[in-house]
Design a protein around this motif. Structure first.
Motif, mmCIF file in Angstrom:
data_model
loop_
_atom_site.group_PDB
_atom_site.id
_atom_site.type_symbol
_atom_site.label_atom_id
_atom_site.label_comp_id
_atom_site.label_asym_id
_atom_site.label_seq_id
_atom_site.Cartn_x
_atom_site.Cartn_y
_atom_site.Cartn_z
ATOM 1 N N GLY A 169 34.644 -20.174 6.897
ATOM 2 C CA GLY A 169 35.470 -19.007 7.166
ATOM 3 C C GLY A 169 36.595 -18.740 6.190
ATOM 4 N N LEU A 170 36.614 -19.411 5.050
ATOM 5 C CA LEU A 170 37.678 -19.142 4.077
ATOM 6 C C LEU A 170 37.547 -17.711 3.557
ATOM 7 C CD1 LEU A 170 37.696 -22.411 1.910
ATOM 8 C CD2 LEU A 170 39.270 -21.792 3.755
ATOM 9 N N PRO A 171 38.641 -16.948 3.516
ATOM 10 C CA PRO A 171 38.579 -15.580 3.000
ATOM 11 C C PRO A 171 38.737 -15.522 1.482
ATOM 12 C CG PRO A 171 40.759 -15.992 3.841
ATOM 13 C CD PRO A 171 39.969 -17.265 4.079
ATOM 14 N N PHE A 172 38.642 -16.667 0.839
ATOM 15 C CA PHE A 172 38.741 -16.758 -0.611
ATOM 16 C C PHE A 172 37.724 -17.769 -1.114
ATOM 17 C CE2 PHE A 172 41.942 -19.511 1.366
ATOM 18 C CZ PHE A 172 41.631 -20.748 0.833
ATOM 19 N N ASP A 173 37.450 -17.708 -2.405
ATOM 20 C CA ASP A 173 36.526 -18.647 -3.038
ATOM 21 C C ASP A 173 37.345 -19.777 -3.654
ATOM 22 O OD1 ASP A 173 34.753 -20.038 -4.639
ATOM 23 O OD2 ASP A 173 33.811 -18.264 -5.501
#
Length: 444
Positions: free
Chosen positions: A403-407
């Motif tokens: 669920g990370l909204p970033f890479d």
């Protein structure tokens, strides 16, 4: 005034703050990391320099020979009383000056601001206790003088700034800020303001901390005993106790469960663009804007996991001049703590929305969570990433959390990226959030 809509200081190209030198005294795989090239080699390959000795820790390993080689002319009456913090701070400053093409021995920093960030006091304890325990009835006059010199140099957090200013013979502003792991980030903001207002043309900013290995090991032993008691009383609905230091720190990884500490120092040379251009200096990039907030909680050790104040800091930092559409990379402040990942994730989700997924990495797993140096290390590495067109991976992140909204750029390979703007974050226990907006030499 609406705090989220506040404009940064008016941008003046000649008085913009540019970074012209970086220097380090950080843990390395086999020897300390001193140069920009050495730091880049570690970070770009996602290398971890942490060593295991009951707990994972990043130890610099600076020898007396390494120090003497760089400072053969220091008066021994003073230098023999230097703590690790003194030595690390002097080494990183000398390296940053060399990188910037400034000879402090010839007065190049005579009017520079000497600004230091310090978070911990571990390096000061022995000098303090030596004086406290000394018996005036049995201490000889020469011994008393030695104790006095050691105490004057080492019993306060202003220790490193004093010896750096003496080394450079600076008559400019000289002071220390203590704001935990955001300490050097705060001093970068002060350097930028001094330069913008014409107070100085050069500032050297150092973050330096030493976390006593014996203290960390003893904390681990104490927590181990506390955990056993806690587990015996714990019910399923109760949270787990604080994490241990026994595992390897893994920022943004699904297995993240601990923080590993380290020690060391990092220094930036920051100049006005006019001054740097006049002397033909190499420009790493610019410090465009900074902002700081706090969560406003009554608990002095807690932080708000919603990330609301981090969002506010970023918006204050951007003002009306800059836009997140032009910021594809964020240097995160994650130390492996899942709470940090939680509020960073919430903030990125709020700032970038559901349709954008920026790159966001942390290199704390390379050198350990070293406190005050984090701001300088983050700015230095981010500007190098911008210059080389590569984003360094998150050290020790192999299985990104769900669920990370970033890479987080897992693994050990960098990610190609052509970018001119980036944000870098730092935090202090108690809910302090600091954001710095960086730009390439072409950014306006």
């Amino acid at each position: 005034m609406n705090r989220e809509a506040r404009n940064p200081e008016e941008y003046d190209p000649d008085r913009s703050a540019v970074v012209t030198g970086v220097g380090f005294c950080l843990p390395g795989a086999e020897k300390p990391v001193f140069t920009a090239e050495e730091a880049w080699e570690v970070a770009v390959n996602g290398q971890s320099c942490l060593q295991y000795d009951e707990v994972y820790y990043g130890s610099v390993g600076l020898t007396q020979e390494m120090f003497d080689e760089r400072f053969p002319d220091l008066p021994p009456f003073f230098s023999r009383h230097y703590t690790k913090a003194h030595r690390y701070g002097l080494v990183s400053l000398a390296q940053a000056c060399a990188d910037a093409g400034l000879n402090y021995r010839d007065g190049a920093l005579g009017e520079a601001a000497v600004l230091v960030g310090r978070g911990g006091v571990d390096a000061n304890v022995e000098s303090y206790l030596s004086v406290l325990r000394a018996d005036p009835a049995t201490t000889t006059a020469p011994e008393a003088m030695e104790l006095f010199v050691a105490a004057q140099q080492a019993v306060t957090p202003s220790d490193v700034a004093l010896v750096q200013a003496a080394l450079t013979r600076s008559n400019g502003p000289c002071y220390t800020v203590s704001c935990g792991c955001a300490s050097s980030a705060v001093q970068i903001a002060h350097a930028k303001r001094m330069i913008a207002h014409g107070e100085v043309d050069i500032a050297v900013v150092t973050g330096v901390d030493v976390f006593d290995m014996r203290l960390i090991q003893n904390i681990q032993r104490l927590l181990h005993g506390a955990q056993q008691t806690y587990d015996a009383l714990r019910t399923p609905d109760m949270p787990e106790l604080v994490p241990s230091f026994l595992s390897l720190m893994r920022p943004y990884d699904r297995r993240a469960d601990c923080i590993n500490h380290g020690e060391g120092s990092a220094t930036l040379v920051i100049e006005s663009r006019e001054h740097a251009t006049r002397r033909g200096a190499h420009l790493y990039g610019q410090v465009l804007s900074t902002a700081m907030t706090r969560d406003g909680l009554a608990n002095p050790l807690a932080c708000d996991e919603t990330g609301g104040e981090l969002v506010a800091a970023v918006r204050r930092c951007l003002g009306d001049r800059w836009h997140l559409n032009n910021v594809p990379y964020v240097h995160g402040g994650s130390d492996g703590n899942v709470v940090v990942t939680a509020f960073e994730s919430q903030a990125v989700r709020e700032l970038y929305g559901p349709d954008r997924r920026p790159l966001m990495t942390s290199q704390e797993g390379c050198f350990g969570h070293n406190g005050a140096p984090a701001g300088c290390v983050g700015v230095a590495l981010t500007l190098m990433m911008m210059e080389y067109g590569q984003v360094c991976p998150t050290a020790n992140c192999e299985q990104p959390a769900d669920g990370l909204p970033f890479d987080p750029v897992p693994g050990v390979r960098p990610r190609p990226l052509d970018f001119d703007y980036a944000l870098t974050f730092n935090y202090q226990v108690g809910g302090v959030k600091n954001a710095i907006l960086l730009g390439s030499t072409q950014a306006v």
